[in-house]
Design a protein around this motif. Sequence first.
Motif, PDB file in Angstrom:
ATOM      1  N   LEU A  85      24.861  31.381  44.725  1.00 33.97           N
ATOM      2  CA  LEU A  85      25.896  31.318  44.009  1.00 33.97           C
ATOM      3  C   LEU A  85      26.218  29.613  43.810  1.00 33.97           C
ATOM      4  N   MET A  86      25.743  28.671  44.134  1.00 28.14           N
ATOM      5  CA  MET A  86      25.250  27.194  43.542  1.00 28.14           C
ATOM      6  C   MET A  86      24.671  27.382  42.598  1.00 28.14           C
ATOM      7  N   GLN A  87      23.651  27.645  42.320  1.00 34.80           N
ATOM      8  CA  GLN A  87      22.866  27.652  41.327  1.00 34.80           C
ATOM      9  C   GLN A  87      23.432  27.743  40.035  1.00 34.80           C
ATOM     10  N   GLY A  88      24.480  29.421  40.628  1.00 34.34           N
ATOM     11  CA  GLY A  88      24.856  29.585  38.866  1.00 34.34           C
ATOM     12  C   GLY A  88      26.580  28.815  39.199  1.00 34.34           C
ATOM     13  N   ILE A  89      27.112  28.460  39.946  1.00 28.23           N
ATOM     14  CA  ILE A  89      28.228  27.485  39.447  1.00 28.23           C
ATOM     15  C   ILE A  89      27.882  26.661  39.160  1.00 28.23           C
ATOM     16  N   THR A  90      26.689  25.756  39.234  1.00 25.13           N
ATOM     17  CA  THR A  90      26.235  24.195  39.267  1.00 25.13           C
ATOM     18  C   THR A  90      25.759  24.001  37.848  1.00 25.13           C
ATOM     19  N   ARG A  91      24.839  25.598  37.802  1.00 24.80           N
ATOM     20  CA  ARG A  91      23.924  25.485  36.885  1.00 24.80           C
ATOM     21  C   ARG A  91      23.142  24.120  36.714  1.00 24.80           C
ATOM     22  N   ASN A  92      22.770  24.641  38.454  1.00 25.59           N
ATOM     23  CA  ASN A  92      21.396  23.204  38.824  1.00 25.59           C
ATOM     24  C   ASN A  92      19.758  24.466  39.169  1.00 25.59           C
ATOM     25  N   PRO A  93      19.564  24.523  38.816  1.00 27.87           N
ATOM     26  CA  PRO A  93      18.257  25.374  39.350  1.00 27.87           C
ATOM     27  C   PRO A  93      17.314  24.535  40.840  1.00 27.87           C
ATOM     28  N   LEU A  94      17.979  23.326  41.033  1.00 26.02           N
ATOM     29  CA  LEU A  94      17.682  23.117  43.265  1.00 26.02           C
ATOM     30  C   LEU A  94      19.396  23.070  43.444  1.00 26.02           C
ATOM     31  N   ALA A  95      19.949  23.727  43.312  1.00 23.86           N
ATOM     32  CA  ALA A  95      21.250  24.165  44.280  1.00 23.86           C
ATOM     33  C   ALA A  95      20.841  24.562  45.118  1.00 23.86           C
ATOM     34  N   LEU A 321       6.830  25.849  54.617  1.00 29.40           N
ATOM     35  CA  LEU A 321       6.085  26.131  54.228  1.00 29.40           C
ATOM     36  C   LEU A 321       6.040  26.244  52.970  1.00 29.40           C
ATOM     37  N   VAL A 322       7.412  27.497  52.529  1.00 26.54           N
ATOM     38  CA  VAL A 322       6.878  28.344  51.044  1.00 26.54           C
ATOM     39  C   VAL A 322       8.064  27.759  50.874  1.00 26.54           C
ATOM     40  N   GLY A 323       9.303  26.533  50.893  1.00 35.17           N
ATOM     41  CA  GLY A 323      10.301  26.372  50.443  1.00 35.17           C
ATOM     42  C   GLY A 323       9.619  24.800  49.744  1.00 35.17           C
ATOM     43  N   VAL A 324       9.398  23.951  50.525  1.00 32.45           N
ATOM     44  CA  VAL A 324       8.708  22.887  49.866  1.00 32.45           C
ATOM     45  C   VAL A 324       7.830  22.316  48.862  1.00 32.45           C
ATOM     46  N   PRO A 325       6.769  23.229  48.724  1.00 38.18           N
ATOM     47  CA  PRO A 325       6.356  23.367  47.534  1.00 38.18           C
ATOM     48  C   PRO A 325       6.943  24.201  46.117  1.00 38.18           C
ATOM     49  N   PHE A 326       7.734  25.770  46.520  1.00 45.32           N
ATOM     50  CA  PHE A 326       8.596  25.139  45.491  1.00 45.32           C
ATOM     51  C   PHE A 326      10.011  24.690  45.046  1.00 45.32           C
ATOM     52  N   PHE A 327       9.846  23.654  45.818  1.00 44.96           N
ATOM     53  CA  PHE A 327      10.599  22.450  45.507  1.00 44.96           C
ATOM     54  C   PHE A 327      10.413  21.164  44.590  1.00 44.96           C
ATOM     55  N   LEU A 328       9.248  21.180  44.972  1.00 46.04           N
ATOM     56  CA  LEU A 328       8.395  20.260  44.022  1.00 46.04           C
ATOM     57  C   LEU A 328       8.089  20.874  42.917  1.00 46.04           C
ATOM     58  N   TYR A 329       7.927  21.748  42.920  1.00 42.87           N
ATOM     59  CA  TYR A 329       6.847  22.563  41.687  1.00 42.87           C
ATOM     60  C   TYR A 329       9.059  22.630  40.359  1.00 42.87           C
ATOM     61  N   LEU A 330       9.657  22.793  41.033  1.00 46.49           N
ATOM     62  CA  LEU A 330      10.905  23.061  40.489  1.00 46.49           C
ATOM     63  C   LEU A 330      11.806  21.656  39.934  1.00 46.49           C
ATOM     64  N   ALA A 331      11.117  20.963  40.760  1.00 38.54           N
ATOM     65  CA  ALA A 331      11.778  18.971  40.532  1.00 38.54           C
ATOM     66  C   ALA A 331      10.654  18.924  39.631  1.00 38.54           C
ATOM     67  N   ARG A 332       9.553  19.065  39.663  1.00 39.40           N
ATOM     68  CA  ARG A 332       8.544  18.586  38.332  1.00 39.40           C
ATOM     69  C   ARG A 332       8.927  19.412  37.003  1.00 39.40           C
ATOM     70  N   ARG A 333       9.056  20.805  36.941  1.00 38.15           N
ATOM     71  CA  ARG A 333       9.689  21.478  35.983  1.00 38.15           C
ATOM     72  C   ARG A 333      10.920  20.847  35.546  1.00 38.15           C
ATOM     73  N   GLU A 334      11.871  20.413  36.292  1.00 42.14           N
ATOM     74  CA  GLU A 334      13.194  20.023  35.540  1.00 42.14           C
ATOM     75  C   GLU A 334      12.690  18.717  35.121  1.00 42.14           C
ATOM     76  N   ARG A 335      11.466  18.030  35.247  1.00 40.97           N
ATOM     77  CA  ARG A 335      11.145  16.538  34.735  1.00 40.97           C
ATOM     78  C   ARG A 335      10.509  16.293  33.622  1.00 40.97           C
ATOM     79  N   ARG A 336       9.574  18.155  33.210  1.00 43.40           N
ATOM     80  CA  ARG A 336       9.382  18.033  31.608  1.00 43.40           C
ATOM     81  C   ARG A 336      10.375  18.505  30.756  1.00 43.40           C
ATOM     82  N   SER A 337      11.310  19.093  31.492  1.00 46.76           N
ATOM     83  CA  SER A 337      12.611  19.555  30.308  1.00 46.76           C
ATOM     84  C   SER A 337      13.663  18.342  29.631  1.00 46.76           C
ATOM     85  N   LEU A 338      13.017  17.499  31.268  1.00 49.82           N
ATOM     86  CA  LEU A 338      14.699  16.291  30.173  1.00 49.82           C
ATOM     87  C   LEU A 338      14.288  15.542  28.930  1.00 49.82           C
TER      88      LEU A 338
END
Length: 338
Positions: A85-95, A321-338
Amino acid sequence: MKLGHKSMNGITFGFVSIIAIFALLLSMFIAVSFGAKDLTLQTVWTAVIHYNPSHTTHQIIHELRLPRVIGAAIIGAGFAVAGALMQGITRNPLADSGILGINAGATFMVALSFVFFPDLPYSALMLLSFIGAALSTVFIFLLGSAAAGGLTPLRLTLAGAVVAAMLHSLSSGIAIYYELNQDPAFWYAGGVAGVKWHHLKLLVPIILLAIVWSMAISRSVSLIALGEDVSVNLGVKTKRIRVLGIMLAVILAGTSVSAVGSIGFVGLVIPHIARKLVGVDYRFIIPVSALLGAILLILADLGARMVNPPRELAISLMVALVGVPFFLYLARRERRSL
């Protein structure tokens, strides 16, 4: 062509849902079967179908493992849908309710209740947790909107991270200063070991109702995720849906935190996996996220129990152990898209 595309998505959703339901049932059975005490599969099956309270093994399964596994499933579903819900209504993939500080607000309020109101019934604890989640959410949105240019996905994430860090530090300080005993400390780290049947009587209906309500607004959430102009032109009352979506996310996160503590990253990782499997339509994302979130938390809890038996690790560590690497991956991908 559009009808065919929708039809294919529907078929994919049906196939993924069937596989996920089977995997959920299998993971629940495995989680009930394995633990500090080895039990045969026949014993587990008999205890579930023909419970005999005079048998010690049946008591272990019925009073300890079953509520724990069911709790992990319903809470995992709650965290995952809150994140979707948070990702959809805020249009934020890191939500995510953890990253945006919602969990931290609930945790802080529960930590205060452990100190000043240690004998509160669980229903009151759940209400305080919800109030804490709601207050932290309002503060985060106000903080993110204060700068020139208004609220953006990046500012929302930064405001949530700041508030979450502050509230987690305050909660830790309270736990240390008032020398809270081991159970609250383990709860703060995240764990479903303390979930009992009387907790589930409140947890299950509230979380299921919030998930069903989330599915009811899922079409509007999909349109909001496509952009403000698109959703407004198609007649979506965006402000109302955003308020309702945030309210549902707060209910899901606050209720879950009241039972198991602050478990992050479930709401971050799972909606992205669901999106990869069934597409960008939140009518499909939300139910699949609920199923996958339940599976993740059951397996995380099983791993926390099995790594070093009979001692247990905090379930939040297994998820991280799963979430932190995934978060870093998403953050890096979002930075590239800016």
